[in-house]
Design an enzyme around this catalytic site. Structure first.
Site, PDB file in Angstrom:
ATOM      1  CB  VAL A   1       3.588 -12.629   5.986  1.00 56.67           C
ATOM      2  CG1 VAL A   1       4.565 -12.752   7.156  1.00 56.67           C
ATOM      3  CG2 VAL A   1       4.238 -11.880   4.826  1.00 56.67           C
TER       4      VAL A   1
ATOM      5  N   GLY B   1       0.836  -1.193   0.000  1.00 57.03           N
ATOM      6  CA  GLY B   1       0.000   0.000   0.000  1.00 57.03           C
ATOM      7  C   GLY B   1       0.875   1.249   0.000  1.00 57.03           C
TER       8      GLY B   1
ATOM      9  CB  ILE C   1       2.328   3.322   4.824  1.00 57.68           C
ATOM     10  CG1 ILE C   1       1.263   4.377   5.177  1.00 57.68           C
ATOM     11  CG2 ILE C   1       3.424   3.321   5.891  1.00 57.68           C
ATOM     12  CD1 ILE C   1       0.428   4.053   6.405  1.00 57.68           C
TER      13      ILE C   1
ATOM     14  CG  HIS D   1       4.573  26.124 -23.534  1.00 59.99           C
ATOM     15  ND1 HIS D   1       4.559  24.758 -23.664  1.00 59.99           N
ATOM     16  CD2 HIS D   1       5.626  26.574 -24.283  1.00 59.99           C
ATOM     17  CE1 HIS D   1       5.550  24.395 -24.476  1.00 59.99           C
ATOM     18  NE2 HIS D   1       6.207  25.476 -24.848  1.00 59.99           N
TER      19      HIS D   1
ATOM     20  N   GLY E   1      -1.592  -1.511   6.639  1.00 53.50           N
ATOM     21  CA  GLY E   1      -2.735  -0.627   6.863  1.00 53.50           C
ATOM     22  C   GLY E   1      -2.822  -0.171   8.308  1.00 53.50           C
TER      23      GLY E   1
END
EC number: 1.8.1.4
Length: 470
Positions: free
Chosen positions: A242, A187, A189, A449, A277
């Protein structure tokens, strides 16, 4: 310890992170008597102290180190950089201190009382604060706002010791550059912190349960992103579960097995970063004293930031939705304005997400996958940074801009960017979508630009098939 009762507050906020401190400042601006309770030594919560801010400080420093090693020679600058890790960590800490002091100043400016200690609800209209020395103070409150944020999620079999097996906090302060680092979780992090240590010299392997990286990201962008990170030297093991991590004298042995079934594997690494998470921080808050029961994951259900208990509100990571500082800030403003009798609103469909790696990834609105699933007929406009003048001049041509618009109305439904400085550019599409703009509105707006932002315009032109520079 003796208990003292202070004045009644209009609002008492528990938590001093982006939800809490922004809510407190807004309450002060609106003339409400407000207290913000936080148990940390400094304000700012995870974001300022051990999250967004220190990680960006290390991302920036490691990017410059990498550029000095690889790009400077191309630009005609001959240098031989040496890494001074203690100094890199010192400047990170100094930046964080300046930011937390800034929040403290804003509290004073807006007459917010900062009450130091752990806050818990002690029945309707009461917040009990336990200071570090054990002294207990009771605050009376007409409104209580829960803004306690989140903490890293754990994984059975992987015990965090903040030495060899670290979470995001530990990964921000490793004492050395690991020879090898395994990141559990692909994710935002994990990829950001993994890329910091990869640039500083670590061999980085990312292990992910899903068969793709960055869940929630548009699939085409995620594929391009993974290709880019692989080219930079990151290794990915996808579809892997895992099962355990054993710490030895010199490192960690990580065991894992394919999700689809098959032989187990072992990975040896100096350090392991667990980044699967975050979970809401709602334990020990006395929620039961006002009849609030979080869901099984710990989230507090709300309706327009109101909980099931009268006069008790919840905002930020403790509520459902993306766990992002800017979502928390939006909710804080809307919640406090509602308390003050104004109209509070958060446009949940227009909350941007950003990955601050190199290249950066930023998106807002819906992905192609979501539109297909919803049966929405849409058009796509795309523009590659290889065709953008400024990106070409700066040797940063990786990535593209993709705009999704409603086929019938031309309303912009999503913007997906991967490339240089896209974190700074996604805001243009947030504004466009807030005003329910058509892709043609962006396509016919003059952009300076040469800038990278011209890619936003060219992609919008592409929705109707008149991209001019590619």
């Amino acid at each position: 310890m003796a208990e003292t009762t202070t004045t009644t507050y209009d609002v008492v906020i528990i938590g001093g992170g982006p939800a809490g401190y922004n809510g407190a400042i807004r309450a002060g601006q609106l003339g409400l008597k407000v207290a913000c309770v936080d148990k940390g030594p400094t304000l700012g919560g995870t974001c300022l102290n051990v999250g967004c801010m220190p990680s960006k400080a290390l991302l920036h420093a490691s990017e410059l180190y990498d550029a000095a090693n690889h790009e400077f020679a191309t630009l005609g600058i001959d240098v031989s950089p040496r890494l001074n890790l203690p100094q890199m960590m010192k400047q990170k800490a100094e930046s964080v201190t300046a930011l937390t002091k800034g929040v403290e100043f804003l509290f004073k400016k807006n007459k917010v009382d900062w009450v130091k200690g752990a806050g818990r609800i002690a029945g309707p209209g009461k917040v009990e604060v336990t200071a570090a020395d054990g002294a207990v103070t009771t605050l009376e409150a007409k409104n209580i706002v829960i803004a306690t944020g989140s903490e890293p999620s754990g994984l059975p079999g992987v015990a965090i010791d903040q030495k060899r097996i670290v979470d995001s906090t530990g990964a921000l302060s490793l004492p050395e550059v690991p020879k090898s680092l395994v990141v559990i979780g692909a994710g935002i992090i994990g990829l950001e912190l993994g890329s910091v240590w990869r640039r500083l010299g670590a061999q980085v392997t990312v292990v992910e349960f899903l068969d793709r990286i960055s869940p929630g990201m548009d699939a085409e962008v995620a594929k391009t992103f993974q290709r880019s990170l692989t080219k930079q030297g990151m290794e990915f093991k996808l579809g892997m579960k895992v099962t355990g991590a054993a710490v030895g004298k010199k490192g960690v042995s990580l065991t894992m097995e394919p999700v689809a079934g098959g032989a187990a594997e072992t990975l040896e690494a100096d350090y392991v970063l667990l980044a699967i998470g975050r979970r809401p921080y709602t334990e020990g808050l006395g929620l039961e004293s006002v009849g609030i029961t979080p869901d099984k994951r710990g989230f507090i259900e709300t309706d327009h930031w109101k909980t099931s208990a009268p006069g008790v509100w919840a905002i930020g990571d403790v509520t459902l939705g993306p766990m992002l500082a800017h979502k928390a800030e939006d909710e804080a403003v809307a919640c406090i304005e509602t308390i003050a009798g104004k109209a509070g609103h958060v446009a949940y469909g227009i909350i941007p997400s950003v990955v601050y790696t190199t290249p950066e990834v930023a998106w807002v609105g819906r992905t192609e996958e979501e539109l297909k699933e919803a049966g929405v007929v849409y058009k796509v406009g795309k523009f590659p940074f290889t065709a953008n003048s400024r990106a070409k001049i700066n040797h940063e041509t990786e990535g593209f801009v993709k705009i999704l618009a409603d086929a019938a109305t031309d309303e912009v439904l999503g913007a997906h960017l991967i490339g240089p400085s896209v974190s700074e550019m996604i805001g243009e599409y947030c504004v466009a979508m807030e005003f329910r703009a058509a892709s043609e509105d962006v396509a016919r707006t003059c952009h300076p630009h040469p800038t990278r932002s011209e890619a936003l315009r060219q992609a919008a032109m592409g929705v109707e098939g008149w991209t001019m520079q590619a």
